[in-house]
Motif scaffolding. Structure first.
Motif, PDB file in Angstrom:
ATOM      1  N   GLY A  24       0.425  34.524  -2.422  1.00 32.46           N
ATOM      2  CA  GLY A  24      -0.574  34.295  -2.586  1.00 32.46           C
ATOM      3  C   GLY A  24      -1.062  33.801  -2.096  1.00 32.46           C
ATOM      4  O   GLY A  24      -1.247  33.360  -0.656  1.00 32.46           O
ATOM      5  N   VAL A  25      -2.619  33.094  -2.740  1.00 32.65           N
ATOM      6  CA  VAL A  25      -3.755  32.603  -2.733  1.00 32.65           C
ATOM      7  C   VAL A  25      -4.036  32.162  -3.346  1.00 32.65           C
ATOM      8  O   VAL A  25      -4.270  32.045  -4.897  1.00 32.65           O
ATOM      9  N   PHE A  26      -3.637  30.929  -3.172  1.00 36.74           N
ATOM     10  CA  PHE A  26      -4.654  29.507  -4.455  1.00 36.74           C
ATOM     11  C   PHE A  26      -5.264  28.961  -3.459  1.00 36.74           C
ATOM     12  O   PHE A  26      -5.680  27.977  -2.374  1.00 36.74           O
ATOM     13  N   SER A  27      -6.069  27.527  -4.619  1.00 35.08           N
ATOM     14  CA  SER A  27      -7.331  26.804  -3.893  1.00 35.08           C
ATOM     15  C   SER A  27      -6.573  25.622  -5.061  1.00 35.08           C
ATOM     16  O   SER A  27      -5.288  25.676  -5.412  1.00 35.08           O
ATOM     17  N   PHE A  28      -6.289  24.588  -4.253  1.00 33.60           N
ATOM     18  CA  PHE A  28      -6.022  23.541  -3.785  1.00 33.60           C
ATOM     19  C   PHE A  28      -6.949  21.786  -3.906  1.00 33.60           C
ATOM     20  O   PHE A  28      -7.850  22.069  -3.303  1.00 33.60           O
ATOM     21  N   SER A  29      -6.948  21.319  -5.064  1.00 34.53           N
ATOM     22  CA  SER A  29      -7.892  19.743  -5.328  1.00 34.53           C
ATOM     23  C   SER A  29      -7.205  18.915  -6.125  1.00 34.53           C
ATOM     24  O   SER A  29      -6.991  18.818  -7.594  1.00 34.53           O
ATOM     25  N   ALA A  30      -7.286  17.842  -6.098  1.00 31.85           N
ATOM     26  CA  ALA A  30      -7.086  16.279  -6.669  1.00 31.85           C
ATOM     27  C   ALA A  30      -6.139  16.880  -7.901  1.00 31.85           C
ATOM     28  O   ALA A  30      -5.408  17.008  -9.207  1.00 31.85           O
ATOM     29  N   GLY A  31      -4.097  17.359  -7.087  1.00 33.06           N
ATOM     30  CA  GLY A  31      -3.581  17.070  -8.433  1.00 33.06           C
ATOM     31  C   GLY A  31      -3.533  18.792  -9.038  1.00 33.06           C
ATOM     32  O   GLY A  31      -2.403  19.158  -9.903  1.00 33.06           O
ATOM     33  N   SER A  32      -4.288  19.689  -8.717  1.00 32.35           N
ATOM     34  CA  SER A  32      -4.818  20.628  -9.647  1.00 32.35           C
ATOM     35  C   SER A  32      -3.965  21.858  -8.474  1.00 32.35           C
ATOM     36  O   SER A  32      -5.546  21.962  -7.378  1.00 32.35           O
ATOM     37  N   ARG A  33      -3.545  23.146  -8.923  1.00 30.43           N
ATOM     38  CA  ARG A  33      -3.329  24.132  -7.785  1.00 30.43           C
ATOM     39  C   ARG A  33      -4.076  25.281  -8.797  1.00 30.43           C
ATOM     40  O   ARG A  33      -3.374  25.617 -10.308  1.00 30.43           O
ATOM     41  N   THR A  34      -4.741  26.335  -8.209  1.00 29.43           N
ATOM     42  CA  THR A  34      -5.217  27.806  -8.974  1.00 29.43           C
ATOM     43  C   THR A  34      -4.936  28.820  -7.795  1.00 29.43           C
ATOM     44  O   THR A  34      -5.130  28.869  -6.951  1.00 29.43           O
ATOM     45  N   VAL A 114      -6.193  17.511   0.782  1.00 31.44           N
ATOM     46  CA  VAL A 114      -6.231  17.565  -0.338  1.00 31.44           C
ATOM     47  C   VAL A 114      -6.783  18.407  -1.281  1.00 31.44           C
ATOM     48  O   VAL A 114      -6.963  18.339  -1.912  1.00 31.44           O
ATOM     49  N   SER A 115      -7.685  19.221  -0.542  1.00 26.81           N
ATOM     50  CA  SER A 115      -8.406  20.359  -1.136  1.00 26.81           C
ATOM     51  C   SER A 115      -9.060  21.748   0.134  1.00 26.81           C
ATOM     52  O   SER A 115      -9.241  21.142   1.164  1.00 26.81           O
ATOM     53  N   GLY A 116      -8.590  22.531  -0.843  1.00 31.42           N
ATOM     54  CA  GLY A 116      -8.485  23.996   0.539  1.00 31.42           C
ATOM     55  C   GLY A 116      -8.522  24.886  -0.067  1.00 31.42           C
ATOM     56  O   GLY A 116      -8.081  24.998  -1.524  1.00 31.42           O
ATOM     57  N   GLN A 117      -7.734  25.993   1.071  1.00 37.59           N
ATOM     58  CA  GLN A 117      -7.356  27.066   0.005  1.00 37.59           C
ATOM     59  C   GLN A 117      -5.956  28.144   1.023  1.00 37.59           C
ATOM     60  O   GLN A 117      -5.764  27.108   2.381  1.00 37.59           O
ATOM     61  N   ALA A 118      -5.257  27.712   0.199  1.00 35.53           N
ATOM     62  CA  ALA A 118      -3.727  28.088   0.983  1.00 35.53           C
ATOM     63  C   ALA A 118      -3.360  29.713   0.900  1.00 35.53           C
ATOM     64  O   ALA A 118      -3.448  29.821  -0.251  1.00 35.53           O
ATOM     65  N   SER A 119      -2.475  29.822   1.484  1.00 39.19           N
ATOM     66  CA  SER A 119      -2.172  31.697   1.889  1.00 39.19           C
ATOM     67  C   SER A 119      -0.540  31.597   2.203  1.00 39.19           C
ATOM     68  O   SER A 119      -0.521  30.368   3.321  1.00 39.19           O
ATOM     69  N   PHE A 120       0.133  32.343   1.433  1.00 38.31           N
ATOM     70  CA  PHE A 120       1.446  32.266   1.768  1.00 38.31           C
ATOM     71  C   PHE A 120       2.024  34.273   1.764  1.00 38.31           C
ATOM     72  O   PHE A 120       1.292  34.853   1.146  1.00 38.31           O
TER      73      PHE A 120
END
Length: 124
Positions: A24-34, A114-120
């Protein structure tokens, strides 16, 4: 079960082919995960203080799987180092895993990213 691949696919010098079980690849910020893209991912949730929890659509047979992680932050400064890591024995279950994102500025003063993009990716 086993998956049979056509001759020549994944066969390099007689080595076996191993497949990715989830990614997966997702963006995250302020409690939100997309979730931007992925496979075998039911959800990604905010677990607080830089922790992210990934839940598989189809569970793994056991916890003997490998998780690879990557992360980028929202800062354009080259003075930042971003890390993603699993800590402790409770970070993997058959249903998913959790990991934490952090940063360091000028190789000191680690903080929670707390904000950025992660992958796994998950292999077994």
């Amino acid at each position: 079960g086993k998956v049979s691949l056509p001759s020549g696919i994944g066969d390099v010098g007689g080595l076996p082919a191993f497949t990715c079980r989830a990614w997966g690849v997702f963006s995250f910020s302020a409690g939100s995960r997309t979730l931007l893209a992925g496979g075998n991912v039911a959800s990604i949730t905010d677990s607080g203080n830089g922790w992210h929890t990934v839940t598989f659509s189809t569970p793994m047979p056991d916890t003997n799987y490998c998780v690879t992680l990557g992360v980028t932050g929202d800062s354009d400064s080259n003075a930042f180092i971003y890390t993603a890591s699993q800590q402790g024995s409770d970070t993997k279950t058959v249903n998913g895993f959790r990991f934490r994102t952090k940063y360091a500025q000028n190789a000191v003063a680690f903080g929670v990213l707390v904000s950025g993009q992660a992958s796994f990716s998950v292999f077994r």
